[in-house]
Design an enzyme around this catalytic site. Structure first.
Site, mmCIF file in Angstrom:
data_model
loop_
_atom_site.group_PDB
_atom_site.id
_atom_site.type_symbol
_atom_site.label_atom_id
_atom_site.label_comp_id
_atom_site.label_asym_id
_atom_site.label_seq_id
_atom_site.Cartn_x
_atom_site.Cartn_y
_atom_site.Cartn_z
ATOM 1 N N ASP A 36 35.406 -1.687 9.507
ATOM 2 C CA ASP A 36 36.715 -1.022 9.619
ATOM 3 C C ASP A 36 37.371 -1.426 10.933
ATOM 4 O O ASP A 36 36.996 -0.935 11.998
ATOM 5 C CB ASP A 36 36.522 0.496 9.542
ATOM 6 C CG ASP A 36 36.154 0.911 8.132
ATOM 7 O OD1 ASP A 36 35.133 1.574 7.948
ATOM 8 O OD2 ASP A 36 36.901 0.529 7.208
ATOM 9 N N ASP A 177 36.751 3.275 -1.380
ATOM 10 C CA ASP A 177 36.443 3.416 0.044
ATOM 11 C C ASP A 177 36.796 4.821 0.535
ATOM 12 O O ASP A 177 37.949 5.211 0.554
ATOM 13 C CB ASP A 177 37.280 2.360 0.812
ATOM 14 C CG ASP A 177 36.958 2.312 2.271
ATOM 15 O OD1 ASP A 177 37.539 1.456 2.964
ATOM 16 O OD2 ASP A 177 36.133 3.131 2.738
HETATM 17 C C1 DX5 Z 1 37.390 5.320 5.913
HETATM 18 C C2 DX5 Z 1 36.387 4.230 6.163
HETATM 19 C C3 DX5 Z 1 35.096 4.184 5.385
HETATM 20 C C4 DX5 Z 1 34.403 5.363 4.930
HETATM 21 C C5 DX5 Z 1 33.129 5.774 5.634
HETATM 22 O O1 DX5 Z 1 38.497 5.053 6.711
HETATM 23 O O2 DX5 Z 1 37.068 3.037 5.777
HETATM 24 O O3 DX5 Z 1 34.262 3.278 6.005
HETATM 25 O O4 DX5 Z 1 35.187 6.464 4.811
HETATM 26 O O5 DX5 Z 1 32.300 6.438 4.701
HETATM 27 P P1 DX5 Z 1 32.280 8.025 4.452
HETATM 28 O O6 DX5 Z 1 33.642 8.424 4.027
HETATM 29 O O7 DX5 Z 1 31.224 8.190 3.372
HETATM 30 O O8 DX5 Z 1 31.863 8.666 5.761
HETATM 31 ZN ZN ZN Z 2 37.107 0.997 5.117
#
Ligand code: DX5
Ligand code: ZN
Length: 224
Positions: A36, A177
């Protein structure tokens, strides 16, 4: 139905255990590492940048899934060292020239994904289907791990699958995602998603000693 792939969300991993995390992912054949990239402007958070990406490439050969949550990404591609083995998602909402941004991405030979936020309607995809290999369907408002799914996105995933089928575009992959729990993964797999971003809702829910079990649990939800 396309083979289900796991894209492990590296913003959820801790740096201290990075090397051992990567070796678990390699032995469990994790298909992608979800990175990210956040600029603090397109999303209210700073995230993994070019140094992190460069370092990760020295650590592993697992293909990267670069999720660019940055404004005007088309002017910043060259900062990221994009490889042809990468998947790169750019946000529809992040530039006023999305067709050009997707077009400029083609020189890197990577897979081109278009990311859309929960409130962005599916019809924005209409004129760019020929420029993408996949869609990254955000199930949360992006920028932070640990959020709750926006309920309307499940039905939206169904409509997206239909939208693609009606246009003879079943070859286009659907990545999901945000808050992909085992339960949400099962539902979305049945709808036709095939790439699952695994974060604190699945793999990273606990310590590194739990990762292997969580990955196998996640795989079970995805195998129909
Ligand atoms: C959201 C991010 C993700 C993700 C992480 O902006 O792009 O990488 O939400 O995983 P969770 O939601 O399971 O913590
Ligand atoms: Zn992401």
């Amino acid at each position: 139905m396309k083979k289900a792939k796991i894209s492990a969300s590296m913003m959820c991993s801790n740096l201290i255990d990075l090397k051992s995390t990567i070796s678990i992912f390699e032995s469990e054949n994790i298909e992608h590492l979800h990175i990210d990239v956040m600029d603090g402007d397109f999303v209210p958070n700073f995230g993994l940048g070019s140094d992190y990406i460069r370092g990760l490439r020295e650590l592993t050969k697992i293909p990267l899934d670069l999720h660019l949550m940055i404004k005007s990404p088309e002017y910043k591609y060259r900062w990221l060292g994009i490889k042809n083995s990468d998947m790169v998602s750019i946000h529809y909402e992040s530039t006023s020239q999305i067709q050009r941004a997707l077009d400029w991405l083609s020189e890197y030979g990577c897979k081109r994904f278009l990311a859309i936020n929960p409130a962005t309607p599916i019809y924005v995809l209409e004129e760019v289907l020929d420029y993408i290999d996949g869609i990254n369907l955000l199930m949360v408002n992006p920028g932070f791990a640990g959020q709750r799914i926006v309920p309307s996105t499940i039905k939206k995933a169904k409509r997206l699958r239909q939208f693609l089928t009606e246009r003879g575009k079943d070859n286009i992959e659907i990545e999901v995602d945000g808050n992909i729990t085992y339960e949400n993964a099962r539902i979305l797999r049945n709808i036709g998603a095939n790439i699952f971003v695994a974060g604190t809702s699945s793999i990273f829910n606990g310590d590194i000693c739990d990762y292997e079990t969580h990955i196998r649990e996640f795989r079970k939800c995805l195998d129909l």
